[in-house]
Design a protein around this motif. Structure first.
Motif, PDB file in Angstrom:
ATOM      1  N   VAL A  51      12.894  25.751  -5.385  1.00 16.45           N
ATOM      2  CA  VAL A  51      13.878  26.829  -5.482  1.00 16.45           C
ATOM      3  C   VAL A  51      13.212  28.109  -4.995  1.00 16.45           C
ATOM      4  CG1 VAL A  51      15.463  28.049  -7.004  1.00 16.45           C
ATOM      5  CG2 VAL A  51      14.812  25.709  -7.528  1.00 16.45           C
ATOM      6  N   SER A  52      13.856  28.781  -4.042  1.00 15.21           N
ATOM      7  CA  SER A  52      13.314  30.046  -3.552  1.00 15.21           C
ATOM      8  C   SER A  52      14.400  31.111  -3.610  1.00 15.21           C
ATOM      9  CB  SER A  52      12.777  29.901  -2.130  1.00 15.21           C
ATOM     10  OG  SER A  52      13.819  29.572  -1.247  1.00 15.21           O
ATOM     11  N   PHE A  53      13.972  32.329  -3.918  1.00 17.68           N
ATOM     12  CA  PHE A  53      14.868  33.469  -4.027  1.00 17.68           C
ATOM     13  C   PHE A  53      14.385  34.565  -3.094  1.00 17.68           C
ATOM     14  CE2 PHE A  53      14.699  31.440  -8.172  1.00 17.68           C
ATOM     15  CZ  PHE A  53      16.032  31.247  -8.464  1.00 17.68           C
ATOM     16  N   ASP A  54      15.308  35.200  -2.414  1.00 17.68           N
ATOM     17  CA  ASP A  54      15.038  36.400  -1.628  1.00 17.68           C
ATOM     18  C   ASP A  54      16.006  37.469  -2.120  1.00 17.68           C
ATOM     19  OD1 ASP A  54      13.015  35.334   0.023  1.00 17.68           O
ATOM     20  OD2 ASP A  54      14.525  34.393   1.297  1.00 17.68           O
ATOM     21  N   ILE A  55      15.453  38.598  -2.539  1.00 13.01           N
ATOM     22  CA  ILE A  55      16.263  39.705  -3.044  1.00 13.01           C
ATOM     23  C   ILE A  55      16.138  40.855  -2.049  1.00 13.01           C
ATOM     24  CG2 ILE A  55      16.674  41.278  -4.967  1.00 13.01           C
ATOM     25  CD1 ILE A  55      15.086  39.259  -6.704  1.00 13.01           C
ATOM     26  N   TYR A  56      17.251  41.232  -1.454  1.00 13.83           N
ATOM     27  CA  TYR A  56      17.284  42.307  -0.460  1.00 13.83           C
ATOM     28  C   TYR A  56      17.961  43.531  -1.071  1.00 13.83           C
ATOM     29  CZ  TYR A  56      16.770  38.307   2.688  1.00 13.83           C
ATOM     30  OH  TYR A  56      16.343  37.162   3.305  1.00 13.83           O
ATOM     31  N   ASN A  57      17.384  44.702  -0.857  1.00 15.91           N
ATOM     32  CA  ASN A  57      18.034  45.946  -1.253  1.00 15.91           C
ATOM     33  C   ASN A  57      18.657  46.552   0.002  1.00 15.91           C
ATOM     34  OD1 ASN A  57      18.897  48.390  -2.197  1.00 15.91           O
ATOM     35  ND2 ASN A  57      16.935  49.025  -3.033  1.00 15.91           N
ATOM     36  N   GLN A  58      19.950  46.346   0.186  1.00 17.85           N
ATOM     37  CA  GLN A  58      20.646  46.838   1.365  1.00 17.85           C
ATOM     38  C   GLN A  58      21.212  48.237   1.154  1.00 17.85           C
ATOM     39  OE1 GLN A  58      20.740  45.272   4.260  1.00 17.85           O
ATOM     40  NE2 GLN A  58      19.698  43.467   3.507  1.00 17.85           N
ATOM     41  N   GLY A  59      20.964  48.817  -0.010  1.00 19.13           N
ATOM     42  CA  GLY A  59      21.485  50.143  -0.309  1.00 19.13           C
ATOM     43  C   GLY A  59      20.589  51.241   0.236  1.00 19.13           C
ATOM     44  N   SER A  60      20.885  52.472  -0.199  1.00 20.93           N
ATOM     45  CA  SER A  60      20.139  53.619   0.304  1.00 20.93           C
ATOM     46  C   SER A  60      19.240  54.236  -0.759  1.00 20.93           C
ATOM     47  CB  SER A  60      21.119  54.660   0.849  1.00 20.93           C
ATOM     48  OG  SER A  60      22.025  55.026  -0.174  1.00 20.93           O
ATOM     49  N   ALA A  61      19.077  53.598  -1.914  1.00 22.08           N
ATOM     50  CA  ALA A  61      18.231  54.124  -2.975  1.00 22.08           C
ATOM     51  C   ALA A  61      17.356  53.013  -3.539  1.00 22.08           C
ATOM     52  CB  ALA A  61      19.085  54.726  -4.082  1.00 22.08           C
ATOM     53  N   THR A  62      16.311  53.416  -4.256  1.00 21.40           N
ATOM     54  CA  THR A  62      15.376  52.469  -4.852  1.00 21.40           C
ATOM     55  C   THR A  62      15.945  51.932  -6.160  1.00 21.40           C
ATOM     56  OG1 THR A  62      13.525  53.659  -3.883  1.00 21.40           O
ATOM     57  CG2 THR A  62      13.029  52.237  -5.730  1.00 21.40           C
ATOM     58  N   ALA A  63      15.736  50.638  -6.402  1.00 18.45           N
ATOM     59  CA  ALA A  63      16.111  50.005  -7.666  1.00 18.45           C
ATOM     60  C   ALA A  63      14.837  49.833  -8.493  1.00 18.45           C
ATOM     61  CB  ALA A  63      16.763  48.654  -7.411  1.00 18.45           C
ATOM     62  N   TYR A  64      14.934  50.108  -9.787  1.00 15.84           N
ATOM     63  CA  TYR A  64      13.779  50.030 -10.678  1.00 15.84           C
ATOM     64  C   TYR A  64      13.971  48.915 -11.694  1.00 15.84           C
ATOM     65  CZ  TYR A  64      12.680  54.556  -8.689  1.00 15.84           C
ATOM     66  OH  TYR A  64      12.403  55.569  -7.810  1.00 15.84           O
ATOM     67  N   ASP A  65      12.868  48.411 -12.213  1.00 20.08           N
ATOM     68  CA  ASP A  65      12.864  47.349 -13.236  1.00 20.08           C
ATOM     69  C   ASP A  65      13.745  46.171 -12.804  1.00 20.08           C
ATOM     70  OD1 ASP A  65      11.230  48.970 -14.789  1.00 20.08           O
ATOM     71  OD2 ASP A  65      12.943  49.910 -15.776  1.00 20.08           O
ATOM     72  N   VAL A  66      13.451  45.637 -11.647  1.00 22.93           N
ATOM     73  CA  VAL A  66      14.227  44.526 -11.091  1.00 22.93           C
ATOM     74  C   VAL A  66      13.790  43.236 -11.784  1.00 22.93           C
ATOM     75  CG1 VAL A  66      14.801  43.269  -8.998  1.00 22.93           C
ATOM     76  CG2 VAL A  66      14.398  45.727  -8.891  1.00 22.93           C
TER      77      VAL A  66
END
Length: 196
Positions: A51-66
């Motif tokens: 099982v593999s996961f790829d998490i992309y942040n396509q937004g314009s701000a940083t996400a914290y505590d992912v």
């Protein structure tokens, strides 16, 4: 009277449009989570699930505590061989990518239907944790009996599917070969003329 009312209505619509456009383009992370599952049969009766996961942040701000959590794989059906079912990162910058993988060993034979994984993250402007879900996986047929492949049947299927294409290509190649190479009698006449 109608003209001032129309001007007021037009100006109200313009203000509403500008306010909604500014809210729509506010800086926020936008998570796209891709979950991929592959089966790997080691020997008869043992099958590993990768099982593999790829998490992309396509937004314009940083996400914290992912935080990635995948509770699809229950203990009575799967043993974790390598990796964890959950993982936490401090941050994911805009345009960034995070990857995680785990390896499981199947204990039970039969079809398996998995749920999407959950990703939670925090953004500075909101106190509530935000959630994103991965894509669902296709049903897996764990430890399925794979019938032996008959080479003759496979050859017939490939010939039926690609036979006409192969014949057309071979005819074109033969035609180009015949046009491009000189014939033998003409070559012999040309060499005898050179000797004189």
């Amino acid at each position: 009277m109608a003209i001032p009312l129309a001007k007021l209505l037009i100006s109200a619509v313009a203000v509403f449009t500008l306010v909604s456009a500014s809210l729509a383009t506010s800086e926020m992370p936008f998570m796209v989570v891709h979950k991929k599952v592959t089966l790997n049969r080691l020997k008869s009766g043992v099958e590993r699930v990768l099982v593999s996961f790829d998490i992309y942040n396509q937004g314009s701000a940083t996400a914290y505590d992912v935080t990635l959590t995948d509770n699809t794989w229950i203990k009575k059906t799967f043993d974790v061989v390598n990796g964890n079912k959950s993982r936490t990162w401090e941050r994911l910058d805009a345009g960034g990518i995070l990857s995680h993988s785990l390896e499981l060993e199947a204990k039970v034979k039969g079809p398996f239907y998995g749920a999407p994984a959950l990703v939670t993250f925090r953004i500075p402007t909101k106190t509530v944790l935000q959630e994103a879900y991965s894509n669902p996986i296709l049903p897996l047929n764990i430890l399925a009996d794979i019938p032996p492949t008959d080479l003759l049947a496979v050859a017939k299927r490939v010939l039926a599917k690609y036979g006409s294409l192969v014949s057309v290509i071979s005819m074109v190649v033969l035609f180009v070969y015949l046009i491009a190479t000189p014939s033998k009698p003409n070559a012999a006449k040309a060499s005898s003329k050179k000797k004189r």
